[in-house]
Design an enzyme around this catalytic site. Sequence first.
Site, PDB file in Angstrom:
ATOM      1  N   HIS A  54       0.852  -1.196   0.000  1.00 49.62           N
ATOM      2  CA  HIS A  54       0.000   0.000   0.000  1.00 49.62           C
ATOM      3  C   HIS A  54       0.885   1.242   0.000  1.00 49.62           C
ATOM      4  O   HIS A  54       2.098   1.136   0.103  1.00 49.62           O
ATOM      5  CB  HIS A  54      -0.995  -0.016   1.162  1.00 49.62           C
ATOM      6  CG  HIS A  54      -0.404   0.052   2.543  1.00 49.62           C
ATOM      7  ND1 HIS A  54       0.419  -0.939   3.059  1.00 49.62           N
ATOM      8  CD2 HIS A  54      -0.505   0.983   3.532  1.00 49.62           C
ATOM      9  CE1 HIS A  54       0.768  -0.622   4.298  1.00 49.62           C
ATOM     10  NE2 HIS A  54       0.233   0.549   4.613  1.00 49.62           N
ATOM     11  N   HIS A  56       1.388   3.867   2.024  1.00 46.33           N
ATOM     12  CA  HIS A  56       1.946   4.577   3.173  1.00 46.33           C
ATOM     13  C   HIS A  56       3.470   4.649   3.100  1.00 46.33           C
ATOM     14  O   HIS A  56       4.138   3.712   2.689  1.00 46.33           O
ATOM     15  CB  HIS A  56       1.504   3.917   4.493  1.00 46.33           C
ATOM     16  CG  HIS A  56       0.071   4.208   4.827  1.00 46.33           C
ATOM     17  ND1 HIS A  56      -0.670   3.422   5.669  1.00 46.33           N
ATOM     18  CD2 HIS A  56      -0.748   5.223   4.421  1.00 46.33           C
ATOM     19  CE1 HIS A  56      -1.899   3.930   5.773  1.00 46.33           C
ATOM     20  NE2 HIS A  56      -1.966   5.014   5.013  1.00 46.33           N
ATOM     21  N   HIS A 112      -7.523  -0.934   5.329  1.00 42.41           N
ATOM     22  CA  HIS A 112      -6.513  -0.030   5.916  1.00 42.41           C
ATOM     23  C   HIS A 112      -6.343   1.169   4.980  1.00 42.41           C
ATOM     24  O   HIS A 112      -6.370   2.326   5.410  1.00 42.41           O
ATOM     25  CB  HIS A 112      -5.219  -0.809   6.097  1.00 42.41           C
ATOM     26  CG  HIS A 112      -4.062  -0.020   6.630  1.00 42.41           C
ATOM     27  ND1 HIS A 112      -4.033   0.520   7.895  1.00 42.41           N
ATOM     28  CD2 HIS A 112      -2.871   0.314   6.057  1.00 42.41           C
ATOM     29  CE1 HIS A 112      -2.877   1.146   8.074  1.00 42.41           C
ATOM     30  NE2 HIS A 112      -2.157   1.040   6.984  1.00 42.41           N
ATOM     31  N   ASP A 129      -0.225  -4.029   6.095  1.00 41.41           N
ATOM     32  CA  ASP A 129      -0.909  -3.559   7.299  1.00 41.41           C
ATOM     33  C   ASP A 129      -2.382  -3.959   7.334  1.00 41.41           C
ATOM     34  O   ASP A 129      -3.200  -3.276   7.955  1.00 41.41           O
ATOM     35  CB  ASP A 129      -0.816  -2.028   7.413  1.00 41.41           C
ATOM     36  CG  ASP A 129       0.595  -1.556   7.733  1.00 41.41           C
ATOM     37  OD1 ASP A 129       1.488  -2.387   7.940  1.00 41.41           O
ATOM     38  OD2 ASP A 129       0.785  -0.319   7.767  1.00 41.41           O
ATOM     39  N   HIS A 167       4.641  -5.046  10.344  1.00 45.83           N
ATOM     40  CA  HIS A 167       5.193  -4.483  11.591  1.00 45.83           C
ATOM     41  C   HIS A 167       5.379  -5.544  12.672  1.00 45.83           C
ATOM     42  O   HIS A 167       4.669  -6.553  12.687  1.00 45.83           O
ATOM     43  CB  HIS A 167       4.247  -3.407  12.163  1.00 45.83           C
ATOM     44  CG  HIS A 167       4.132  -2.180  11.332  1.00 45.83           C
ATOM     45  ND1 HIS A 167       4.893  -1.059  11.548  1.00 45.83           N
ATOM     46  CD2 HIS A 167       3.340  -1.893  10.272  1.00 45.83           C
ATOM     47  CE1 HIS A 167       4.572  -0.121  10.672  1.00 45.83           C
ATOM     48  NE2 HIS A 167       3.627  -0.600   9.873  1.00 45.83           N
TER      49      HIS A 167
HETATM   50 FE    FE Z   1       2.683   0.530   8.248  1.00 46.58          FE
HETATM   51 ZN    ZN Z   2       0.058   1.480   6.617  1.00 45.55          ZN
END
Ligand code: FE
Ligand code: ZN
Length: 255
Positions: A54, A56, A112, A129, A167
């Site tokens: 994605h 981000h 997300h 995420d 993460h």
């Molecule tokens: Fe992230």
């Molecule tokens: Zn993210």
Amino acid sequence: MKVVQIPLLRDNYGYLIVCQKTNTAAIVDPSESEPVLRRIEQENVTLTAILNTHHHRDHTGGNEGLLAGNKLEVYGHKSDQGRIPGLTRGVEEGDDITVGELRGKVLFIPGHTTGHVAYLFDNNLFCGDTLFTAGCGRLFEGTAEQMQASLKKLMALPDETKVYCGHEYTESNLRFAMTLEPKNHKLVSRLERVQALRARGLSTVPSTIEEEKHTNPFLRWESKEIQARLKNRTPDLRIDPVSVFAQVRKLKDAF
Ligand code: FE
Ligand code: ZN
């Protein structure tokens, strides 16, 4: 195939997907370029592609640095044209990806963000995420309906599928899970195992789809214990998969 996990920034993970027959590799979610370049050198492989889950910045921040002087394909959802730096291959659900002689598939899993995708290579799922180990991403752009449908899609993968997420959040995710389902024995023992790993500074990723189905509160809308606990706090809550999921997400946002 070989998967090389690369710790990036404070708690992000990037992943090298290596085709050992051709010595080529793709990098999933390069938050930054330097540690990725160093690792590519150590592994002695040629980078051919970036796979972004994605847009981000903590998942795409290394794109430009990796592209400098290199010709790489950059994959991401087609709707993220203009949001993912250097995107050359806009993909959608079901598209095939090639890394050397490895074949992967794209899963479209919005929630997300509106353009979130996962990449599946054999039994290795790179899900950014959307699904975290013992958690899930926040609803920044999508709705609870979308996210719950995306998670349900991932739950349908074989139990032994490895979950490589974006993460290292497992321990705090499990502490939240314990507030909702303290009688879940698998959850209790997972928390113990994870705390022992973290105490030694080790990674708790990947997990498996099976482990997530048993212990991740964002996949456990059918759990009677979670339902009862939510109903206790919010008596007018409707008990259906999306409402239960949305309520768990709301509680986690405030945890
Ligand atoms: Fe992230
Ligand atoms: Zn993210």
